[in-house]
Enzyme design. Structure first.
Site, PDB file in Angstrom:
ATOM      1  N   GLU A 213      -0.645   0.154 -12.324  1.00  0.00           N
ATOM      2  CA  GLU A 213       0.498  -0.587 -12.362  1.00  0.00           C
ATOM      3  C   GLU A 213       1.926  -0.011 -11.487  1.00  0.00           C
ATOM      4  OE1 GLU A 213       1.363  -1.588 -16.216  1.00  0.00           O
ATOM      5  OE2 GLU A 213      -0.229  -2.866 -16.535  1.00  0.00           O
ATOM      6  N   GLU A 320      -9.677  -5.351 -17.253  1.00  0.00           N
ATOM      7  CA  GLU A 320      -9.063  -5.737 -18.509  1.00  0.00           C
ATOM      8  C   GLU A 320      -9.279  -7.289 -18.976  1.00  0.00           C
ATOM      9  OE1 GLU A 320      -5.115  -3.932 -18.873  1.00  0.00           O
ATOM     10  OE2 GLU A 320      -5.635  -2.204 -17.934  1.00  0.00           O
TER      11      GLU A 320
HETATM   12  C1  GLA Z   1      -2.029  -3.007 -19.508  1.00  0.00           C
HETATM   13  C2  GLA Z   1      -2.603  -1.612 -19.667  1.00  0.00           C
HETATM   14  C3  GLA Z   1      -3.456  -1.473 -20.841  1.00  0.00           C
HETATM   15  C4  GLA Z   1      -2.923  -2.291 -22.054  1.00  0.00           C
HETATM   16  C5  GLA Z   1      -2.411  -3.371 -21.739  1.00  0.00           C
HETATM   17  C6  GLA Z   1      -1.905  -4.277 -22.711  1.00  0.00           C
HETATM   18  O1  GLA Z   1      -2.717  -3.716 -18.976  1.00  0.00           O
HETATM   19  O2  GLA Z   1      -3.369  -1.162 -18.642  1.00  0.00           O
HETATM   20  O3  GLA Z   1      -4.056  -0.174 -21.080  1.00  0.00           O
HETATM   21  O4  GLA Z   1      -1.933  -1.427 -22.362  1.00  0.00           O
HETATM   22  O5  GLA Z   1      -1.457  -3.137 -20.566  1.00  0.00           O
HETATM   23  O6  GLA Z   1      -2.177  -3.784 -24.057  1.00  0.00           O
END
Ligand code: GLA
Length: 421
Positions: A213, A320
């Protein structure tokens, strides 16, 4: 199973059904699995919490449900990511020679290896869930410190996957505003952290989220997130992190991971960033697209996203995945994922299961279309109850690990593709 005994299969099935009904196992032996349905296409993984890998109940999940969660993870998935336990805050909470807590991360890695699952490390360098000591030093902070973009955001609380005190909330893991480390000090800490953590699991963890990020939300002109990494080190903190990770394990697949890549503006920023890194010969091997999306996400959106990301010539990992089914969930995919957890309280849309199934069908159709570049799809949690977006019921299994219509839809897409091959 004894293959020469015609009743053995029946007895195995009966035993599995009894265990399934009694909640001892979550999945019947002959039922379809995600890893099986997609074995010709890509790996299918899941983020696991500490309870799942250690078999330990928690205040919100009793032992029988934890046992089910563990069984489901083993039955359905062939890759795991740690929901929290490899984040800096948890694996390296203190400065100094005794600053590392390896126990939970070791348990995670051993769980994956002993169940023959591919193990992914998440995450080495991130603006969030990083302790203050990392950024602390003797240099006065700037006179005016910009407010973080997201103030009331929630993310996973340490050791759980429940929304916690927030990325910038109390607990020492927010935006640090005291005297700062120098660029050299911060790079030395980054190098020590990466070398120690990646080195410890060298050959076991095959793939790392090296930087998480780093891109900003908002207008195209605002490319990199205003993080302490950026402010103290400068934009080359990204290249440095990849260089250190490559030194520590030259065989590991190194990913850049971010969210909101379904948004064309954010995607263009990603493409610009990665091209720049590639021109500088930075060892980056895969794009991680978090894909915390919502029920409005269509085949077309995902197809376009993957088509453009593929121009980089790197493997794409969906890292994710979850699909928020709640009203008030991620309205536009530009939103910081951190704010999504906080906005899922609005109740489910009508016929939520059907809408979720349709969304998942379109999304997996796009993954299948791009299976030459999509090498891995990881769900962010085994079931709705343990999801960070639990209110949005975003996963394929409900809180007692029963498959939802979305599970059938995802399996059906694989079968359609297999039939057309
Ligand atoms: C981001 C992070 C994850 C997790 C999510 C929400 O996507 O990469 O590790 O913390 O937020 O929990």
């Amino acid at each position: 199973m004894n293959l020469s005994d015609p009743f053995s299969r029946f007895r195995t099935g009966l035993l599995a059904a009894l265990l399934f009904a009694s909640g001892v196992i979550a999945w019947a032996a002959d039922a379809p699995t995600l890893k099986g349905a997609y074995r010709e296409d890509f790996q299918v993984g899941v983020a696991v919490n500490r309870s799942i890998v250690t078999g330990t109940p928690s205040p919100r999940r009793v032992a029988a449900l934890v046992a089910q969660d563990t069984e489901l993870a083993k039955a359905q998935f062939n890759q795991i990511s740690p929901e929290n336990d490899l984040k800096w805050q948890l694996i390296h909470p203190r400065e100094g020679p005794d600053g590392y807590d390896f126990g939970p991360a070791d348990a995670f890695v051993n769980f994956g290896l002993s169940n023959r699952m591919e193990v992914v490390g998440h995450t080495l360098v991130w603006h969030s869930q990083t302790p203050n000591w990392v950024f602390a030093g003797t240099n006065p902070p700037p006179a005016v410190i910009d407010a973080p973009a997201v103030v009331a955001a929630s993310t996973n609380a340490p050791g759980t996957n429940r929304p916690g005190p927030g990325r910038f909330g109390p607990g020492g893991f927010g935006r640090y505003d005291g005297p700062r480390a120098s660029r050299e000090e911060l790079l030395a800490r980054m190098r020590d952290h990466i070398h120690t953590v990646v080195g410890r699991y060298r050959g076991k963890v095959k793939c790392w989220d090296v930087v998480n990020e780093a891109l900003a939300d908002g207008p195209a002109t605002n490319v990199l997130r205003k993080s302490l990494w950026l402010e103290i080190v400068g934009p080359d903190f990204i290249a440095k992190a990849f260089q250190y990770a490559h030194e520590a394990d030259p065989d590991a697949i190194l990913r850049y991971n971010d969210y909101g890549l379904e948004n064309p503006v954010k995607r263009r920023k990603l493409i610009t960033l990665i091209k720049t890194l590639q021109e500088q010969k930075v060892p980056i091997h895969a794009i991680g697209s978090q894909a915390h999306v919502n029920v409005g996400t269509t085949f077309e959106t995902m197809d376009q996203t993957l088509t453009e990301l593929a121009t980089l010539g790197l493997a794409i990992h969906i890292t994710e995945l979850d699909v928020n089914g709640a009203q008030g969930g991620q309205q536009g995919f530009g939103a910081d994922t951190a704010s999504n957890a906080a906005t899922t309280g609005g109740g489910l849309v009508s016929d939520a299961d059907r809408k979720l199934a349709d969304a998942y069908a379109g999304i997996f159709r796009a993954f299948l279309k791009h299976r030459d570049t999509v090498k891995l799809v990881t769900f962010w949690g085994v079931n709705d109850a343990v999801s960070w977006r639990a209110n949005g019921k975003p996963l394929l299994f409900n809180g007692t690990n029963q498959p939802k219509p979305a599970f059938d839809a995802v399996i059906a897409e694989a079968k359609k593709t297999a039939a057309g091959k």
